[in-house]
Design a protein around this motif. Structure first.
Motif, PDB file in Angstrom:
ATOM      1  N   LEU A 121       0.274   8.140   3.436  1.00  0.00           N
ATOM      2  CA  LEU A 121      -1.056   8.185   2.812  1.00  0.00           C
ATOM      3  C   LEU A 121      -1.730   9.533   3.024  1.00  0.00           C
ATOM      4  O   LEU A 121      -2.535   9.966   2.207  1.00  0.00           O
ATOM      5  N   LEU A 122      -1.405  10.211   4.134  1.00  0.00           N
ATOM      6  CA  LEU A 122      -2.039  11.504   4.353  1.00  0.00           C
ATOM      7  C   LEU A 122      -1.556  12.519   3.326  1.00  0.00           C
ATOM      8  O   LEU A 122      -2.298  13.416   2.945  1.00  0.00           O
ATOM      9  N   PRO A 159      -2.301  10.171  -1.056  1.00  0.00           N
ATOM     10  CA  PRO A 159      -3.331   9.156  -0.794  1.00  0.00           C
ATOM     11  C   PRO A 159      -3.231   7.943  -1.703  1.00  0.00           C
ATOM     12  O   PRO A 159      -3.843   6.925  -1.423  1.00  0.00           O
ATOM     13  N   GLY A 160      -2.484   8.024  -2.786  1.00  0.00           N
ATOM     14  CA  GLY A 160      -2.386   6.854  -3.670  1.00  0.00           C
ATOM     15  C   GLY A 160      -1.132   6.045  -3.433  1.00  0.00           C
ATOM     16  O   GLY A 160      -0.809   5.167  -4.203  1.00  0.00           O
ATOM     17  N   GLY A 161      -0.381   6.346  -2.384  1.00  0.00           N
ATOM     18  CA  GLY A 161       0.880   5.648  -2.167  1.00  0.00           C
ATOM     19  C   GLY A 161       2.018   6.391  -2.859  1.00  0.00           C
ATOM     20  O   GLY A 161       1.800   7.358  -3.590  1.00  0.00           O
ATOM     21  N   GLY A 221       1.985   2.117  -3.291  1.00  0.00           N
ATOM     22  CA  GLY A 221       0.912   2.345  -4.240  1.00  0.00           C
ATOM     23  C   GLY A 221       0.411   0.990  -4.682  1.00  0.00           C
ATOM     24  O   GLY A 221       1.039   0.354  -5.522  1.00  0.00           O
ATOM     25  N   VAL A 234       0.841  -1.198   0.000  1.00  0.00           N
ATOM     26  CA  VAL A 234       0.000   0.000   0.000  1.00  0.00           C
ATOM     27  C   VAL A 234       0.876   1.248   0.000  1.00  0.00           C
ATOM     28  O   VAL A 234       0.586   2.239  -0.662  1.00  0.00           O
ATOM     29  N   LEU A 243       3.171   4.362   7.044  1.00  0.00           N
ATOM     30  CA  LEU A 243       2.089   4.232   6.072  1.00  0.00           C
ATOM     31  C   LEU A 243       1.099   5.387   6.194  1.00  0.00           C
ATOM     32  O   LEU A 243       0.709   6.011   5.213  1.00  0.00           O
ATOM     33  N   ILE A 244       0.696   5.673   7.446  1.00  0.00           N
ATOM     34  CA  ILE A 244      -0.332   6.697   7.632  1.00  0.00           C
ATOM     35  C   ILE A 244       0.209   8.055   7.215  1.00  0.00           C
ATOM     36  O   ILE A 244      -0.467   8.821   6.512  1.00  0.00           O
TER      37      ILE A 244
END
Lengths: 378, 405
Positions: free
Chosen positions: A362-363, A366-368, A320, A317, A358-359
Motif C-alpha cells: 500500500l505504501l 495506495p490502490g492495491g 485492490g 485490499v 499489505l503495508i
C-alpha cells in the motif's frame, strides 16, 4: 537461518497456492460487497464460519455423525457435492438475511455507521454461535470418502543415479537376507537368530540410504482432496467471471459498482443487485468453508472465521479492494507468503506477515496491486 | 478575569472529583475499584480515538496497539528500575504515565507518518495491520513474557491508581475540548470536513493529521501505563483487535466528533458486560441463568421493536405527546411480544430445556446493543452535539436565552 531446506521449497509453494485459493474464495466476497456498497463486510468471516458448520451438520445428516467415527458408512463423491451445495446455499441465505436485516436499513447513513453495524453483526454471530454451536472435530467424511484418499506425486529432481543404484543393490541384498532368515526360522535352525540380526542390519542400512535419497529428491506431493479443492475453486471462479462479465446481472453489478446513484437512475434495480452480490459472495465463502473444514481438516469452533476472514480481507485490499481479479491474486499471494514464512522458520509471525506485505504494497501502490488509486478531484 | 475563575474552579472540581471518587470507592465498595479504573481508561481511550477519528476524520482502527505499547514499555521499565529510584509511588505512577505517553507518541509517529498518506478504508486497514504486527511481535519477544504475558508488580501489591486514571481522563477530555473550542483546533476540523479545500486554504494537512494521531496515541499510551500498573498483569491477548473495535464502537456510538458522546458511550459500553457479569439469581446466588424461551422470545421482540421504532420515527410527527405515546406504545408492544413468544417457545421442549448463563450471554447482548443503537440512531447517541448547560436546560423544557454574540 540454518534450517532453510531448499528441496521442500516447491512443495511449500504448491501448498501456499492451495491455501491461497481458499483465501481467494473468501476475498471475492469481501471485494464484491465493497465494490457495490463501499462497505467492509466484517461479518463475512462469520458467514464463512457458519458455512463450515452447515457442512458439518450435513455430514451428520448423511450418517457421519460424531458417534459413527471408526466405522464410516458407505460413501461416495456425491456426498461431497451435497455438502458443498448445502454449504453454499446456507451461506447465500445467511448473507442475504444479514444484508436485508442489518445493512439495508443503513443504506443512506454515513458509512462508518454501517461499519459499526457490521462489527456488531460479526460479534453477534460469533457469540450467539458460541451458545448454540458445538466445538467439533472436522467432518468425519473427509477420512472416509474415496476421492479424498491418496496423493499425487510429481518428482521434479530424482535422486542421483549412483545413490539409486546403491539402493537397488541393498534392496536386493535385503530381500535375499530376508528369505534366508525366514527359511532358517521356519526350519528352527540354530543360526536363525544370527541371520535375523543380519537382515535387520541390512534393513537399517536401506532405511538410511532411502532417507538420504529422499532428502536429495525434489518432489511435490498433493493429496487428492486438495486437488479437488483447487479444481472446484477454479470452476467457481470461472462461473463468477462468466456471471460478472457475460450476463445482464453482471453488467448491472458492474454498473452499480462503478456509480451507485447513476446506475439507480438508469433503471438498474439496485436493491436486487446488492442482494445478489451478497448471495454470490456468501456462496463462494460457503464453498471455501466446506473445503476448509473437510479438505484442510480444520476443527470447528464459533470463532473459526475470524483469522481466515481477516486474512482474506487483507488479501482483498492487497489486490485492490473492489477489483475481482485483484482479490484472487491477493489471496494466492497471501497463501504463498504465509507458507513461505512458516518454511523459513518464523511460524510465530505467520499471522503478522500478511499485514507486513499489505503495508509495503500500500505504501507503493495506495490502490492495491490491481486497483487504481484515484486522484481526488474537487 | 472571569475566564481564569472558571478555569481554576474547573480544575479544583476535577481534582476534588478524582481524589474524592478514589477515596469513596476504595472505602465503600472495593470490588468496584477495578471497574472504575477500567472505565476511566476506556473513557481516555475513546476520547483520544475520537480526536483521531471524529475530530480529524482519520479512520484509524488500531488504537489497541498504542494502548499496548504504553502498557509494555512502562511495565518493563517499572519492573527494572522501580527499586532504585527516589520518586516514591505516586510520582512514579505519574512518571510512568508520561513515559507511556512518550513511547506511544513515538509509535504513533512511526505508524502515522507513512500511513496517513492513505485515505478512508485503506488507512483503516493499515492501522489495523500495524496494530496486529505490534501485537504479534510482542508475542514473540520472550524477554517480556511472549504470549504468556508479563507480571508488573513493582509496588508489591495493589496500588491506588484511580485518581491518576481519572485525572488522565480529565486531561484528555479537556485537551480535546479546548482544541475544538479554540483556533488551534480549527485545522483539525477543517481537515475532517474537506481535506482538499483545507489544504487550498493553507492548512498543512499532513502535519495536522500526524499531530492528531500522535496526541491520540500518546493518551492511549498513558492509559496503557495505568492499565499495566493497575492490573499488575498484561498479556498480548488483552490488546487484540476486538479491543480496537470496541473503542471505535464507543466513538461512533457516542456520536463521531462528540466528546461527551465518547465519554458516555465508553462508560455505558464498558458497563453493560460488566454489569451482566455480576447479575445473580436472587434465590440460589449462582450466576443468573436465562431459559431458552426467554432468550429467543426477546430476540424476536427486539427485532420487531426496532422495526416498529423505526417506523414510528418515520411516520409519527407532531407534538411531543403524540410521539411519546407512539414510542411508548411500541416499547410496550415489544414487551408483550417478548412475553408472548417466550410462552410459545416454552411449548417446544427442546427450547425449554436450554439454559444460558448470563455470563455467556453478555457479549451477545453487547453486540445486539451495538446493532440496535446503530439502527435506531445512526448518528450516535449525541450526534455531533456536546453537553452544555444550555442544552440541558432546553431538554428540561426551559427556553434558552438568546445568546449575545
Amino acid at each position: 537461518m540454518a534450517g532453510l531446506d531448499l528441496s521442500i521449497l516447491p512443495q511449500q509453494l504448491v501448498n501456499g497456492l492451495l491455501l491461497g485459493s481458499i483465501y481467494a474464495l473468501i476475498a471475492l466476497g469481501y471485494t464484491m460487497v465493497y465494490g457495490v456498497l463501499r462497505l467492509i463486510n466484517f461479518a463475512h468471516g462469520e458467514v464463512f464460519m457458519l458455512g463450515a458448520y452447515a457442512a458439518l451438520f450435513t455430514s451428520w445428516a448423511l450418517g457421519f455423525g460424531p458417534e459413527s467415527r471408526g466405522q464410516p458408512p458407505q460413501s461416495s463423491a456425491l456426498y461431497l457435492v451435497i455438502m458443498l451445495l448445502v454449504s453454499m446455499g446456507a451461506c447465500a441465505l445467511i448473507g442475504a438475511l444479514i444484508e436485508l436485516l442489518a445493512y439495508r436499513p443503513m443504506r443512506n447513513q454515513p458509512r462508518i455507521a454501517s461499519l459499526i453495524t457490521a462489527i456488531g453483526v460479526s460479534l453477534f454471530i460469533q457469540y450467539a454461535g458460541g451458545l448454540f454451536l458445538p466445538q467439533s472435530p472436522p467432518p468425519a467424511i473427509s477420512e472416509a470418502v474415496s476421492p479424498y484418499r491418496g496423493v499425487m506425486t510429481a518428482v521434479l529432481k530424482p535422486p542421483p543415479a549412483d545413490l539409486a543404484a546403491t539402493i537397488d543393490e541393498i534392496r536386493a541384498r535385503e530381500q535375499a537376507a530376508k528369505s534366508l532368515a525366514e527359511a532358517a526360522k521356519a526350519e528352527n535352525k540354530p543360526e536363525a537368530k544370527g541371520l535375523e540380526e543380519e537382515y535387520r542390519s541390512i534393513q537399517r542400512d536401506l532405511r538410511a540410504k532411502v532417507g538420504e535419497a529422499d532428502s536429495q529428491t525434489v518432489r511435490i506431493t498433493v493429496p487428492h482432496g486438495q486437488l479437488i479443492m483447487l479444481v472446484t475453486t477454479l470452476v467457481l471462479m470461472a462461473v463468477l467471471r462468466h456471471i460478472v462479465l457475460k450476463t445482464k446481472t453482471g453488467r448491472a453489478m458492474r454498473a452499480v459498482s462503478h456509480d451507485f446513484d447513476s446506475a439507480a437512475l438508469m433503471g438498474v434495480n439496485v436493491g436486487r443487485v446488492v442482494t445478489l452480490t451478497f448471495i454470490i459472495g456468501s456462496a463462494l465463502a460457503g464453498a471455501g468453508a466446506m473445503m476448509y473444514a473437510t479438505v484442510l481438516r480444520t476443527p470447528l469452533s464459533p470463532f473459526l472465521g475470524v483469522t481466515p476472514g481477516i486474512k482474506a480481507f487483507v488479501a482483498a485490499v492487497l489486490g485492490g479492494i473492489g477489483n475481482i481479479p485483484g482479490a484472487v491474486l491477493g489471496g494466492l499471494l497471501m497463501g504463498v507468503v504465509e507458507t513461505l514464512v512458516v518454511w523459513a522458520g518464523f511460524s510465530g509471525f505467520k499471522d503478522a506477515v500478511a499485514f507486513v506485505v499489505l503495508i509495503i504494497v500500500l505504501l507503493f501502490r495506495p490502490g492495491g496491486l490491481l486497483g487504481s488509486s484515484k486522484v481526488e478531484k474537487v | 478575569m472571569k475566564f481564569w475563575v472558571v478555569r481554576l474552579v474547573s480544575l479544583a472540581v476535577a481534582f476534588g472529583f478524582a481524589f474524592g471518587a478514589d477515596a469513596w470507592i476504595a472505602g465503600s465498595m472495593p470490588s468496584a475499584y477495578r471497574l472504575a479504573v477500567l472505565a476511566g481508561l476506556f473513557v481516555t481511550l475513546a476520547v483520544s480515538l475520537n480526536l483521531i477519528n471524529g475530530i480529524t476524520g482519520q479512520f484509524s482502527i488500531g488504537h489497541a496497539a498504542f494502548y499496548m505499547v504504553g502498557a509494555y514499555t512502562t511495565g518493563f521499565v517499572s519492573n527494572q528500575f522501580y527499586a532504585q529510584q527516589p520518586l516514591g509511588q505516586p510520582m512514579w505512577l505519574i512518571a510512568m504515565a508520561l513515559l507511556g505517553a512518550a513511547a506511544s507518541a513515538v509509535a504513533g509517529l512511526v505508524v502515522g507518518l507513512p500511513s496517513l498518506r492513505l485515505r478512508g478504508d485503506y488507512l483503516a486497514i493499515v492501522t489495523l495491520g500495524f496494530g496486529e504486527i505490534l501485537r504479534i511481535v510482542t508475542q514473540n519477544i520472550s524477554q517480556i513474557g511472549g504470549s504468556y504475558g508479563m507480571n508488573v508488580k513493582p509496588f508489591g501489591g495493589p496500588v491506588q491508581t484511580l485518581w491518576v486514571v481519572l485525572l488522565l481522563a480529565f486531561l484528555c477530555v479537556s485537551i480535546c475540548r479546548n482544541l475544538l473550542k479554540t483556533a488551534h483546533g480549527l485545522p483539525f476540523v477543517a481537515v475532517r470536513d474537506d481535506e482538499v479545500a483545507s489544504s487550498a486554504m493553507g492548512v498543512r494537512v499532513s502535519s495536522v493529521k500526524v499531530t492528531a494521531f500522535v496526541i491520540g496515541s500518546a493518551f492511549a499510551g498513558a492509559a496503557g501505563a495505568m492499565l499495566a500498573h493497575a492490573e499488575t498483569f498484561i498479556s498480548p491477548d488483552m490488546f487484540r483487535m476486538d479491543v480496537s473495535f470496541i473503542i471505535l464502537t464507543m466513538v461512533v456510538l457516542g456520536g463521531t466528533g462528540s466528546i461527551t458522546g465518547s465519554v458516555v458511550a465508553a462508560v455505558v459500553l464498558f458497563g453493560i458486560p460488566e454489569y451482566l457479569r455480576t447479575l445473580q439469581d436472587p434465590i440460589t446466588k449462582l450466576p443468573l441463568a436465562v431459559p431458552g424461551q426467554a432468550l429467543l422470545g426477546s430476540l424476536v421482540a427486539v427485532g420487531l421493536t426496532v422495526w416498529g421504532l423505526r417506523e414510528v420515527s418515520r411516520r409519527v410527527h407532531g407534538n411531543v405527546q403524540n410521539r411519546a405515546v407512539a414510542y411508548g406504545g411500541t416499547l410496550l408492544g415489544g414487551a408483550v411480544v417478548a412475553w408472548l413468544f417466550s410462552v410459545v417457545f416454552g411449548l417446544i421442549p427442546q427450547i425449554a430445556a436450554l439454559k444460558f448463563d448470563v455470563n455467556m450471554l453478555r457479549m451477545v447482548i453487547f453486540a445486539l446493543t451495538l446493532i440496535v443503537l446503530m439502527l435506531l440512531r445512526p448518528q450516535g447517541i449525541f450526534g455531533h452535539h456536546e453537553f452544555s448547560w444550555r442544552w440541558l436546560g432546553g431538554l428540561l423544557g426551559r427556553r434558552p436565552r438568546e445568546a449575545t454574540a
